[in-house]
Every structure is written in C-alpha cells, then in structure tokens.
Design an enzyme around this catalytic site. Structure first.
Site, mmCIF file in Angstrom:
data_model
loop_
_atom_site.group_PDB
_atom_site.id
_atom_site.type_symbol
_atom_site.label_atom_id
_atom_site.label_comp_id
_atom_site.label_asym_id
_atom_site.label_seq_id
_atom_site.Cartn_x
_atom_site.Cartn_y
_atom_site.Cartn_z
ATOM 1 N N LYS B 80 102.240 25.206 46.208
ATOM 2 C CA LYS B 80 100.728 25.539 45.702
ATOM 3 C C LYS B 80 99.757 25.403 46.643
ATOM 4 O O LYS B 80 100.025 24.664 47.696
ATOM 5 C CB LYS B 80 100.142 24.546 44.521
ATOM 6 C CG LYS B 80 99.090 25.194 43.919
ATOM 7 C CD LYS B 80 98.517 24.231 42.828
ATOM 8 C CE LYS B 80 97.568 24.514 42.198
ATOM 9 N NZ LYS B 80 97.127 23.575 40.839
ATOM 10 N N SER B 155 96.071 25.823 36.749
ATOM 11 C CA SER B 155 95.838 26.736 37.715
ATOM 12 C C SER B 155 96.924 27.044 38.569
ATOM 13 O O SER B 155 96.972 27.711 39.824
ATOM 14 C CB SER B 155 94.856 25.855 38.579
ATOM 15 O OG SER B 155 95.236 24.271 38.806
ATOM 16 N N SER B 179 97.442 21.568 34.674
ATOM 17 C CA SER B 179 97.715 23.030 35.509
ATOM 18 C C SER B 179 99.014 23.236 36.121
ATOM 19 O O SER B 179 99.310 23.930 36.565
ATOM 20 C CB SER B 179 96.637 22.778 36.653
ATOM 21 O OG SER B 179 95.216 23.050 36.489
#
Lengths: 111, 489
Positions: B80, B155, B179
């Site tokens: 990420k 996210s 997330s």
C-alpha cells in the site's frame, strides 16, 4: 447542536487548520471550493455533527478517557541515542527546497 | 510453470525450494500479467520492475548456493502506498506527496527485505487512507476484480484488488477503521487487522495514530498467519509496539511455538464463538445476512459452540470514531505544510507569505475528504467544544472497550459480518460522506478497542461476502486458527 457550525465558524476553522477555502479570495488564486463547494462542505459537516448528537444520551460519568488502544505503562529504556533508520543525507535530499544542507524556509516574522 | 491464479505463499515456497520454477521467472510472469490486467483494474500506482527482478535474482542465487531461505524469500508482494520503501516515491495517494521519495524503510518493509520478499509495486488507496472505496485517491480509480462496475472497498483497495486479480501473491495494507478487512471482504480474499501494537507503525504515513495498524491481505488465512508472524514484534522505533513473545505464565500464549502456523485444531474447536445481537440488525443486506448465517450453521454442524452476546454500546462507535479519528488526523497531517514536504506548483517562486504558503499548499494539495476530516478534527479539539466532543468520545471509547472485555469473559472469539452490504457501485456513495462512513460500522469498534480481527470469505456465489472473526488482545492465533480450520473443511 446542528447550528453550532455556520459559515463564519467554518471559515475560522479553515484558517486555523491552514486550508484555503476560496470564496472570499480572488478567484484566480485557486480552483478549489469555488462555487457551491463551501456550501456542500458546510452541509456535510452539519449532517456529521448532527449524527454526534446521539452521544449526548450516554452517561460517561464513571469513565476515564481512553487515549490509546492498548494500555501500556512506564516503558523505560536507557537514556542513549538510537541511530535512526534514516540517514541525514537522505532526509535532506527529500526537502522541497534547500541551500546546502539546510531546509529553505520563507521569512517567519512578518507583518 | 506455476499457475499464478492459485499461487499462495505456501505453494510458492514449496515450488521454489523444489526448483519447479525460479523467483525470477515468477516475478517476470507477474509483471507480464500486471501490464495487461491492471489496465482495467487500476490497482497499482507505480511498479518497481527493475528492483523486483534484481531482488528475485538474488533469491535464486541464494537458493542455488543452498543457504536456508525464509518462507517469504522471493514472494512477490504488493505494498500500500502509505508504507515507506526507501528510495521509492510514496504518495499515500495524495497530490501533496506526489513527488515525495521515502528516506527510509518502514520497519515492516525492513523485516520483509531481510526475509528476501520481492516488492512488485505500490498500490492505490484512498488519500491518506481516508475512505472506504479507494475513490478518494488523487490519482486513479481502482475497480473490483469481481465486478468492474463496483468499488474494491477501501482504503486498501489497490492492495486487495491486486491480490484478488492474481497480480500479487499477497499484499500489505493498513487498517484504521476497517481499511484492510472491508476491501478484503469486497474482493473475496483474507484481510487481518492485528492487535494494536502487534505490528510496528514506523514508516507508515500516519492517519490516526491510536487506531492505525499495518496488516496482511492474502488469498488464504494460512498466508495471513505466515505474513503476520514475519512482520509483527516490538520495534524500538514505535513506542506503542509490543513484544508478543510473552512467557508461558502470561495470559497471552506466546507465539514462539507453532501456534500461528500449525494450529492445534482440537484446541481450536473448543473455542466458544459469540454472536453479538447488535451486529445482526435489520439494515443488514439480505445476501450478507444469508452468507454469514450459512457460515455460522456450517461451523455449528462441525461442532463449534455459539453463544448470543451483547455489545450494547456498538451503536455509538461510529460517532465516537468520527470524533477521535479526525482529531488525530488534524494533528498528523499538520506536517504537510509545503515546506518540509509537498511543495505545490502554485506557491513556487511567487514570494508568498508563510501563511499564504500554508493556505495554498494545503488548499490545493489535499482532496475534499481529507479537508473535511481536518476541519472536523480542528472543530472537535477547539476550545469550548473539546469536552462535549473529544473528551466525551474518549470516554465512550473506554465503554466500547469494556463491552468487549465483558463479552470475552463469556466467549473466546466473536463472529460478525464485515460490512452491511457487498461491494457497491463506483460513484454510488461519493456524494454523501455519512453514507460512506456507515460502511465501516462493523469494523470500527475493533479499532477503538485495539483488538485483532480477520475478514474471511464465505462460500457464497455471486459478489464476494466475508465474515469477521474478532479475537482477544494479542490472540491472533485464535481467529487465524478458526480461519485455517474453516478453509480446510
């Protein structure tokens, strides 16, 4: 509590948080939040703060505020410097503007 | 050559050690697949092909010299874009960090590098991890591999989509209010949010520091256990990290043994599972309800004992979270000032005052959701409102934690849905922030209480739907144990 935030409060908060919301600025300076965006933000914030009203009914009188997710007490270590993972040269490298090894900043004291 | 579709960490390691393929070949194959497939998915923001292939070659050379390899050696991972890899652009999907090159490795990255893992690239996300659909990225939309008209969740949507579309063996994400778990749920894979403190946050671009945790996103629960074991542990650079290798007298059983990787299923099957009535509510989507119920029935048939429990303060979790999180956000993102980081083009060489530089940099550099949360955080912390909002929320947080502690006196693990609905359509919820926030009502309480939780796919047909297992503090072994039992039976 819904009316607790209005246009003036919003503009004050934006200034405190150093975020330009532009409607009272000359329009050529920024594209953001012109037109209805400030209004939308205000109505979103009102809806969100309105949702928080439900917390009024909770009796928290015996509760201590919780600041961390896992309670840690007194974590000691020797008073010695620990070498950072980051080398100074790499940190300096990532400055947007620099002079030699120094971070270049605009004048801090001004009218 | 191995089929990338069902390639797990476990299978990769076996194939590599038996020399069925080389790490280089597989890494190359992943880039070939990414280059064709990611055009329609949009999971990656940037690829690091040269570095990845170099690292794979080193692993192959070490294998040929017969040195003992880590189980993660050569594993192609997606990371990420809020986790720092030294020398690589790291943006947290924000315009304000568009040109920021990380000066050091996050601790999790350092650990993975030491184990020989290979990083394919950085994945898309909601800006600064603020969002539940990855639509808040400043750069691109990511699509759900199961249905391209739908969001991958967020996210960590890019990481989840990359794994679900076989464009990485596994990935790292971060979870502040859901997330990792919610995108894993939407994409039909596994996502683990570790206990707060189990994994170092050093080198994670902070969103809300009392809630953030890094964790694995994988195809199997077994892989999640493998990856978690390697990235967890106390770190001198994160004062809130905890050493979970406690001695045997500790209430937390130590992980030195094989508890995470080779669970004792006889013990696992004796764990009592709680069903909180506040999570099985009327607003729950019918398919979600059905899929989770079927999973419960299957576990019951296999002999697991269930008990209805109550977590009475669940309904206050969303308000509590949306006070505490923005408060921490407003402090954490204050560092993005256009001077130390993130100079924007509209301020350069214009002779602006310091205050105007701040205003313009942050006005242009942050997206709408980030601004909304900064303003909200500034409001709840401002004098006159602090007690009514922030201080109150901290007390409610304590009560939510107490609810869990009480429940865990009766049961060992809690089973719930992950999200109220399966993946929604792109654009469906972008105009109403409160609707988007409600996506996380079943995941947020876990972060507030600092507990570990994993999202695991149910066996439903159609859009993926997962279920969530919540464990006691530092008892990842319980939830991953049940998960591993579930995926084998």
């Amino acid at each position: 509590m819904n009316e607790i935030i209005n246009k003036q409060t919003l503009e004050k908060l934006a200034e405190l948080a150093r975020i330009e919301i532009s409607e009272n600025k000359p329009p050529h300076q920024t594209k953001l939040w012109c037109g209805g965006k400030e209004e939308k933000l205000l109505s979103d914030l009102k809806a969100i703060l309105g949702h928080f009203d439900e917390l009024k009914e909770v009796d928290v009188s015996d509760m201590k505020p919780m600041a961390g997710a896992v309670e840690l007490i007194n974590i000691f270590r020797e008073d010695e410097s620990i070498k950072s993972e980051a080398e100074a040269i790499d940190l300096i490298e990532s400055f947007p503007e620099k002079e030699g090894r120094f971070l270049k900043v605009p004048p801090v004291f001004e009218e | 050559m191995m089929d990338l579709k069902n390639l797990t960490i476990k299978k990769f390691n076996k194939g590599l050690v038996k020399k069925e393929f080389s790490a280089f070949e597989i890494t190359k194959a992943f880039f070939d697949l990414i280059k064709s497939r990611d055009k329609e998915i949009g999971a990656y923001l940037r690829l690091s092909e040269n570095t990845a292939l170099e690292r794979a070659k080193i692993v192959d050379a070490e294998l040929n010299s017969n040195s003992k390899l880590s189980i993660l050696a050569g594993i192609p991972l997606a990371i990420k874009d809020n986790i720092l890899i030294k020398g690589e652009i790291t943006t947290a999907a924000s315009k304000i960090l568009e040109n920021y090159k990380a000066s050091y490795d996050a601790t999790v990255i350092k650990k993975l590098k030491n184990n020989g893992a290979v990083f394919l690239g950085k994945t898309n996300m909601d800006e600064f991890a603020m969002g539940s659909s990855t639509e808040n990225s400043a750069f691109q939309k990511t699509k759900n591999p199961a249905d391209l008209e739908r969001v991958p969740g967020g996210s960590s949507g890019g990481s989840a989509a990359a794994v679900a579309a076989d464009m990485a063996v596994a990935a790292l994400g971060s979870d502040t209010g859901g997330s990792i778990r919610q995108p894993a749920n939407f994409c039909g894979i596994v996502g683990l949010k570790p206990t707060y403190g189990a994994v170092s946050r050093y080198g994670l671009i902070a969103m809300a520091s009392s809630l953030d945790q890094i964790g694995p996103i994988t195809k199997t629960v077994e892989d999640a256990a493998i990856l978690f074991k390697e990235i967890s542990g106390k770190d001198k650079f994160d004062a809130t990290s905890v050493d979970i290798k406690y001695n045997d007298e500790s209430p937390y059983i130590n992980y030195v043994g094989d508890e995470l990787l080779n669970p004792n299923f006889e013990k696992i099957k004796k764990l009592k599972i709680g069903l909180p009535k506040e999570y099985f509510i009327e607003g729950l989507n019918k398919e979600t309800q059905k899929a989770v119920q079927e999973t419960i029935e299957n576990l019951k048939k296999s002999g697991f004992e269930f008990k209805e429990i109550s977590l009475p303060r669940t309904k206050y979790a969303l308000s509590c979270y949306y006070i505490i999180m923005p408060a921490e956000v407003s402090a954490n993102v204050a560092r993005f000032d256009g001077i130390r980081y993130g100079q924007m083009s509209n301020v350069k060489g214009q002779g602006l005052s310091l205050k105007d530089i701040y205003l313009k940099t942050r006005g242009e550099g942050f997206g709408e959701e980030v601004k909304r949360r900064i303003i909200l955080g500034t409001f709840v912390l401002s004098s006159g409102y602090y007690d009514a909002y922030y201080s109150k929320a901290q007390k409610v947080r304590q009560m939510i934690k107490h609810d869990f502690e009480k429940a865990f006196q009766e049961v060992d693990v809690i089973l719930t849905p992950v999200s109220p609905t399966p993946a929604f359509k792109i654009g469906e919820k972008t105009s109403d922030p409160l609707q988007m926030y409600l996506e996380d009502i079943f995941t947020i309480p876990v972060n507030l209480a600092g507990l570990p939780a994993v999202s695991i796919p149910t066996r439903t047909k159609g859009l993926p739907i997962g279920f969530q297992l919540i464990g006691k503090h530092f008892r990842e072994a319980d939830i991953l144990g049940i998960g591993q039992w579930y995926e084998r039976n």
